[in-house]
Scaffold this motif. Structure first.
Motif, mmCIF file in Angstrom:
data_model
loop_
_atom_site.group_PDB
_atom_site.id
_atom_site.type_symbol
_atom_site.label_atom_id
_atom_site.label_comp_id
_atom_site.label_asym_id
_atom_site.label_seq_id
_atom_site.Cartn_x
_atom_site.Cartn_y
_atom_site.Cartn_z
ATOM 1 N N TYR A 1 -3.538 -14.288 -8.315
ATOM 2 C CA TYR A 1 -3.749 -13.288 -7.264
ATOM 3 C C TYR A 1 -2.450 -12.946 -6.543
ATOM 4 O O TYR A 1 -2.224 -11.797 -6.186
ATOM 5 C CB TYR A 1 -4.833 -13.756 -6.291
ATOM 6 C CG TYR A 1 -6.159 -13.867 -6.975
ATOM 7 C CD1 TYR A 1 -6.834 -12.733 -7.398
ATOM 8 C CD2 TYR A 1 -6.715 -15.107 -7.261
ATOM 9 C CE1 TYR A 1 -8.048 -12.828 -8.063
ATOM 10 C CE2 TYR A 1 -7.929 -15.208 -7.922
ATOM 11 C CZ TYR A 1 -8.581 -14.062 -8.321
ATOM 12 O OH TYR A 1 -9.780 -14.160 -8.978
ATOM 13 N N THR A 2 -1.596 -13.939 -6.325
ATOM 14 C CA THR A 2 -0.302 -13.666 -5.719
ATOM 15 C C THR A 2 0.505 -12.741 -6.618
ATOM 16 O O THR A 2 1.144 -11.797 -6.138
ATOM 17 C CB THR A 2 0.456 -14.982 -5.462
ATOM 18 O OG1 THR A 2 -0.324 -15.793 -4.579
ATOM 19 C CG2 THR A 2 1.811 -14.729 -4.840
ATOM 20 N N LYS A 3 0.442 -12.967 -7.922
ATOM 21 C CA LYS A 3 1.150 -12.093 -8.869
ATOM 22 C C LYS A 3 0.573 -10.680 -8.846
ATOM 23 O O LYS A 3 1.306 -9.695 -8.919
ATOM 24 C CB LYS A 3 1.077 -12.681 -10.281
ATOM 25 C CG LYS A 3 1.888 -13.951 -10.427
ATOM 26 C CD LYS A 3 1.685 -14.584 -11.786
ATOM 27 C CE LYS A 3 2.400 -15.935 -11.849
ATOM 28 N NZ LYS A 3 2.096 -16.664 -13.068
ATOM 29 N N ASN B 1 1.214 -4.932 -7.369
ATOM 30 C CA ASN B 1 0.567 -3.721 -6.858
ATOM 31 C C ASN B 1 0.843 -3.551 -5.363
ATOM 32 O O ASN B 1 -0.086 -3.516 -4.551
ATOM 33 C CB ASN B 1 -0.952 -3.800 -7.088
ATOM 34 C CG ASN B 1 -1.288 -3.852 -8.554
ATOM 35 O OD1 ASN B 1 -1.119 -2.873 -9.251
ATOM 36 N ND2 ASN B 1 -1.750 -5.003 -9.011
ATOM 37 N N PRO B 2 2.117 -3.392 -4.991
ATOM 38 C CA PRO B 2 2.430 -3.346 -3.556
ATOM 39 C C PRO B 2 1.786 -2.173 -2.825
ATOM 40 O O PRO B 2 1.421 -2.305 -1.651
ATOM 41 C CB PRO B 2 3.960 -3.261 -3.524
ATOM 42 C CG PRO B 2 4.357 -2.764 -4.870
ATOM 43 C CD PRO B 2 3.305 -3.251 -5.825
ATOM 44 N N ASP B 3 1.620 -1.028 -3.485
ATOM 45 C CA ASP B 3 1.020 0.134 -2.805
ATOM 46 C C ASP B 3 -0.438 -0.126 -2.447
ATOM 47 O O ASP B 3 -0.881 0.156 -1.330
ATOM 48 C CB ASP B 3 1.127 1.393 -3.671
ATOM 49 C CG ASP B 3 2.577 1.826 -3.872
ATOM 50 O OD1 ASP B 3 3.425 1.454 -3.035
ATOM 51 O OD2 ASP B 3 2.852 2.536 -4.859
ATOM 52 N N LEU B 4 -1.195 -0.653 -3.403
ATOM 53 C CA LEU B 4 -2.606 -0.951 -3.154
ATOM 54 C C LEU B 4 -2.758 -1.964 -2.030
ATOM 55 O O LEU B 4 -3.526 -1.768 -1.087
ATOM 56 C CB LEU B 4 -3.274 -1.474 -4.429
ATOM 57 C CG LEU B 4 -4.677 -2.055 -4.254
ATOM 58 C CD1 LEU B 4 -5.657 -0.964 -3.817
ATOM 59 C CD2 LEU B 4 -5.143 -2.721 -5.527
ATOM 60 N N TYR B 5 -2.013 -3.049 -2.110
ATOM 61 C CA TYR B 5 -2.159 -4.101 -1.117
ATOM 62 C C TYR B 5 -1.578 -3.706 0.237
ATOM 63 O O TYR B 5 -1.986 -4.233 1.269
ATOM 64 C CB TYR B 5 -1.606 -5.425 -1.645
ATOM 65 C CG TYR B 5 -2.522 -5.972 -2.712
ATOM 66 C CD1 TYR B 5 -3.685 -6.631 -2.361
ATOM 67 C CD2 TYR B 5 -2.261 -5.773 -4.064
ATOM 68 C CE1 TYR B 5 -4.564 -7.107 -3.326
ATOM 69 C CE2 TYR B 5 -3.136 -6.241 -5.039
ATOM 70 C CZ TYR B 5 -4.275 -6.903 -4.661
ATOM 71 O OH TYR B 5 -5.144 -7.369 -5.619
ATOM 72 N N ALA B 6 -0.659 -2.743 0.264
ATOM 73 C CA ALA B 6 -0.170 -2.211 1.539
ATOM 74 C C ALA B 6 -1.298 -1.480 2.261
ATOM 75 O O ALA B 6 -1.452 -1.594 3.484
ATOM 76 C CB ALA B 6 1.014 -1.281 1.312
ATOM 77 N N VAL B 7 -2.125 -0.735 1.511
ATOM 78 C CA VAL B 7 -3.273 -0.044 2.108
ATOM 79 C C VAL B 7 -4.271 -1.069 2.643
ATOM 80 O O VAL B 7 -4.779 -0.935 3.767
ATOM 81 C CB VAL B 7 -3.948 0.895 1.079
ATOM 82 C CG1 VAL B 7 -5.269 1.424 1.601
ATOM 83 C CG2 VAL B 7 -3.014 2.037 0.710
ATOM 84 N N ILE B 8 -4.548 -2.090 1.842
ATOM 85 C CA ILE B 8 -5.491 -3.135 2.271
ATOM 86 C C ILE B 8 -4.954 -3.834 3.516
ATOM 87 O O ILE B 8 -5.685 -4.037 4.496
ATOM 88 C CB ILE B 8 -5.752 -4.137 1.130
ATOM 89 C CG1 ILE B 8 -6.489 -3.434 -0.008
ATOM 90 C CG2 ILE B 8 -6.524 -5.356 1.644
ATOM 91 C CD1 ILE B 8 -6.594 -4.253 -1.275
ATOM 92 N N GLU B 9 -3.673 -4.193 3.496
ATOM 93 C CA GLU B 9 -3.080 -4.882 4.641
ATOM 94 C C GLU B 9 -3.133 -4.003 5.894
ATOM 95 O O GLU B 9 -3.435 -4.476 6.991
ATOM 96 C CB GLU B 9 -1.632 -5.261 4.331
ATOM 97 C CG GLU B 9 -0.982 -6.057 5.444
ATOM 98 C CD GLU B 9 0.416 -6.531 5.095
ATOM 99 O OE1 GLU B 9 1.013 -7.200 5.947
ATOM 100 O OE2 GLU B 9 0.907 -6.232 3.994
#
Length: 122
Positions: A80-82, A87-95
């Motif tokens: 999951y860390t990988k 996917n920095p863009d996706l996780y930036a939205v989630i964050e």
């Protein structure tokens, strides 16, 4: 109907509550208390001793398993860390969405120990 037998219903009011907690030591990482509430209507008789056994035996087991799973699944080399790193863009939205939600929650004082935090709230 075979395979569709209902043994219990989950009722309104069931859910998971996440509560921010102060660090164990001043300046340490914040913590989270997770409380799982299940309002169940069993479709059978359940003696009190069975309910007590479940709460005293199964609940701590579930807690240990969840803690183990989180430490394994979200460690520095985990899958999951990988995924998050890939996917920095996706996780930036989630964050961003999680941060917006958390901004509506009460502040947690991270500068004091747990003992001091409890004293302040008495």
């Amino acid at each position: 109907v075979k395979g569709k037998t209902v043994r219990a219903f989950m009722r309104d009011g069931s859910g998971l509550m996440l509560e921010p907690l102060p660090p164990v030591e001043a300046g340490g990482p914040t913590r989270t208390r997770a409380t799982l509430v299940g309002h169940m209507e069993p479709k059978m008789y359940m003696p009190g001793w069975l309910v007590k056994w479940f709460l005293g035996t199964v609940s701590p087991y579930i807690h240990r398993q969840v803690a183990k799973m989180l430490s394994e699944r979200f460690g520095p080399d985990s899958e999951y860390t990988k995924r998050i790193q890939a996917n920095p863009d996706l996780y930036a939205v989630i964050e961003k969405r999680v941060s917006e939600f958390l901004s509506t929650m009460p502040e947690v004082d991270t500068s004091t120990s747990v003992e001091e935090w409890h004293k302040q709230r008495q």
